[in-house]
Design a protein around this motif. Sequence first.
Motif, PDB file in Angstrom:
ATOM      1  N   GLU A   1       0.831  -1.202   0.000  1.00  0.00           N
ATOM      2  CA  GLU A   1       0.000   0.000   0.000  1.00  0.00           C
ATOM      3  C   GLU A   1       0.867   1.253   0.000  1.00  0.00           C
ATOM      4  OE1 GLU A   1      -2.452  -0.639   3.403  1.00  0.00           O
ATOM      5  OE2 GLU A   1      -4.015  -1.702   2.258  1.00  0.00           O
ATOM      6  N   ARG A   2       1.952   1.232   0.775  1.00  0.00           N
ATOM      7  CA  ARG A   2       2.852   2.388   0.793  1.00  0.00           C
ATOM      8  C   ARG A   2       3.551   2.556  -0.550  1.00  0.00           C
ATOM      9  NH1 ARG A   2       4.420   0.198   5.865  1.00  0.00           N
ATOM     10  NH2 ARG A   2       6.495  -0.307   5.051  1.00  0.00           N
ATOM     11  N   ILE A   3       3.958   1.461  -1.155  1.00  0.00           N
ATOM     12  CA  ILE A   3       4.591   1.521  -2.473  1.00  0.00           C
ATOM     13  C   ILE A   3       3.647   2.152  -3.490  1.00  0.00           C
ATOM     14  CG2 ILE A   3       5.339   0.075  -4.419  1.00  0.00           C
ATOM     15  CD1 ILE A   3       6.612  -1.793  -2.285  1.00  0.00           C
ATOM     16  N   ALA A   4       2.386   1.737  -3.481  1.00  0.00           N
ATOM     17  CA  ALA A   4       1.404   2.306  -4.411  1.00  0.00           C
ATOM     18  C   ALA A   4       1.226   3.794  -4.183  1.00  0.00           C
ATOM     19  CB  ALA A   4       0.070   1.570  -4.260  1.00  0.00           C
TER      20      ALA A   4
ATOM     21  N   THR B   1       1.523  -6.527  -6.091  1.00  0.00           N
ATOM     22  CA  THR B   1       1.893  -5.122  -5.912  1.00  0.00           C
ATOM     23  C   THR B   1       1.297  -4.247  -7.000  1.00  0.00           C
ATOM     24  OG1 THR B   1       3.962  -5.829  -4.884  1.00  0.00           O
ATOM     25  CG2 THR B   1       3.811  -3.531  -5.559  1.00  0.00           C
ATOM     26  N   THR B   2       1.290  -4.721  -8.230  1.00  0.00           N
ATOM     27  CA  THR B   2       0.737  -3.915  -9.318  1.00  0.00           C
ATOM     28  C   THR B   2      -0.773  -3.728  -9.166  1.00  0.00           C
ATOM     29  OG1 THR B   2       0.670  -5.919 -10.693  1.00  0.00           O
ATOM     30  CG2 THR B   2       2.530  -4.426 -11.010  1.00  0.00           C
ATOM     31  N   VAL B   3      -1.466  -4.671  -8.543  1.00  0.00           N
ATOM     32  CA  VAL B   3      -2.895  -4.477  -8.276  1.00  0.00           C
ATOM     33  C   VAL B   3      -3.094  -3.342  -7.278  1.00  0.00           C
ATOM     34  CG1 VAL B   3      -4.950  -5.510  -7.220  1.00  0.00           C
ATOM     35  CG2 VAL B   3      -3.643  -6.794  -8.904  1.00  0.00           C
ATOM     36  N   HIS B   4      -2.229  -3.263  -6.262  1.00  0.00           N
ATOM     37  CA  HIS B   4      -2.301  -2.143  -5.321  1.00  0.00           C
ATOM     38  C   HIS B   4      -2.068  -0.819  -6.046  1.00  0.00           C
ATOM     39  CE1 HIS B   4      -2.785  -3.954  -1.340  1.00  0.00           C
ATOM     40  NE2 HIS B   4      -2.026  -4.953  -1.759  1.00  0.00           N
ATOM     41  N   VAL B   5      -1.093  -0.788  -6.947  1.00  0.00           N
ATOM     42  CA  VAL B   5      -0.823   0.427  -7.711  1.00  0.00           C
ATOM     43  C   VAL B   5      -2.029   0.777  -8.579  1.00  0.00           C
ATOM     44  CG1 VAL B   5       0.641   1.492  -9.469  1.00  0.00           C
ATOM     45  CG2 VAL B   5       1.671   0.058  -7.692  1.00  0.00           C
ATOM     46  N   ALA B   6      -2.618  -0.218  -9.239  1.00  0.00           N
ATOM     47  CA  ALA B   6      -3.778   0.026 -10.091  1.00  0.00           C
ATOM     48  C   ALA B   6      -4.957   0.564  -9.286  1.00  0.00           C
ATOM     49  CB  ALA B   6      -4.168  -1.259 -10.816  1.00  0.00           C
ATOM     50  N   ARG B   7      -5.142   0.034  -8.083  1.00  0.00           N
ATOM     51  CA  ARG B   7      -6.234   0.523  -7.237  1.00  0.00           C
ATOM     52  C   ARG B   7      -6.037   2.009  -6.920  1.00  0.00           C
ATOM     53  NH1 ARG B   7      -5.865  -3.098  -3.553  1.00  0.00           N
ATOM     54  NH2 ARG B   7      -7.457  -4.471  -4.396  1.00  0.00           N
ATOM     55  N   ARG B   8      -4.804   2.388  -6.672  1.00  0.00           N
ATOM     56  CA  ARG B   8      -4.516   3.793  -6.382  1.00  0.00           C
ATOM     57  C   ARG B   8      -4.673   4.651  -7.640  1.00  0.00           C
ATOM     58  NH1 ARG B   8      -3.087   5.481  -0.949  1.00  0.00           N
ATOM     59  NH2 ARG B   8      -2.843   7.721  -1.185  1.00  0.00           N
TER      60      ARG B   8
END
Length: 253
Positions: free
Chosen positions: A80-83, A103-110
């Motif tokens: 979450e912090r990375i995103a 991790t890329t799903v977290h980024v996409a959500r953001r």
Amino acid sequence: MRRSKASRQEQILAELNRSPSLRVAELARRLAVSTETIRRDLDAMTEQGLLNRTYGGAVRPLGTEPSVTERHALHVPERERIAKVAVPLLKTARILMIGSGATTVHVARRIAVEMKNIAVITHSFGVATVLSLNPTIKVLMMPGDYHPGEGATVGVHAVSFLNDFHADCAIIGASGLAPDGPSEALLECGAVYSAMVARAARCMVVADHSKHDRVFAARYTPWRNVATLVTDRPPEGALRDALDQNAVSVALA
């Protein structure tokens, strides 16, 4: 404080990321439970393919990762912090390519929350699903063979599809980060990631500290092709030196 079964098993996987092998007695001491409890955990995790049992302990299967569904339960705060750090670095981009992974799903959500009027090319059903929350984002789903463990399309059709597109940035995760570049446990996904890097103006790798100094079968690009690494702890040793030598910007979450 007594840990839940899920919490114990998540900690066991985290310990395996730091050490190539684990002993039952040492795990029991660290987690403050009986050796019998640890043995039951290791047996259950072996059945799930998360590790291999050895006499008196366990090892991670060489060159393997858990499925993307299992990875979604690991290192959630770090991802979450990375995103949160990654998305502001994409503000000028209009066309993105996003690889599969937790991790890329977290980024996409953001991205779905903070960006609008962009196009995203992806082979990940998880990425496409979270982006669908924002109606201003156009999602192009790549064709190919469906890989159930990764929740993504792979294969020659996926790779050839990318040849017709250009992107401002490719956002890609990694199974491992080593001095010669980021690597991927699944050869099929590695081929897709290589194609994304080739078709994007720049590449951003997003990966938590558990990937540092680990090597997997498919190195999908050398560090000279990566503009930015977003991670949650400073890389050290040879990995740090390689990033410096290749002018890779490291953004810490």
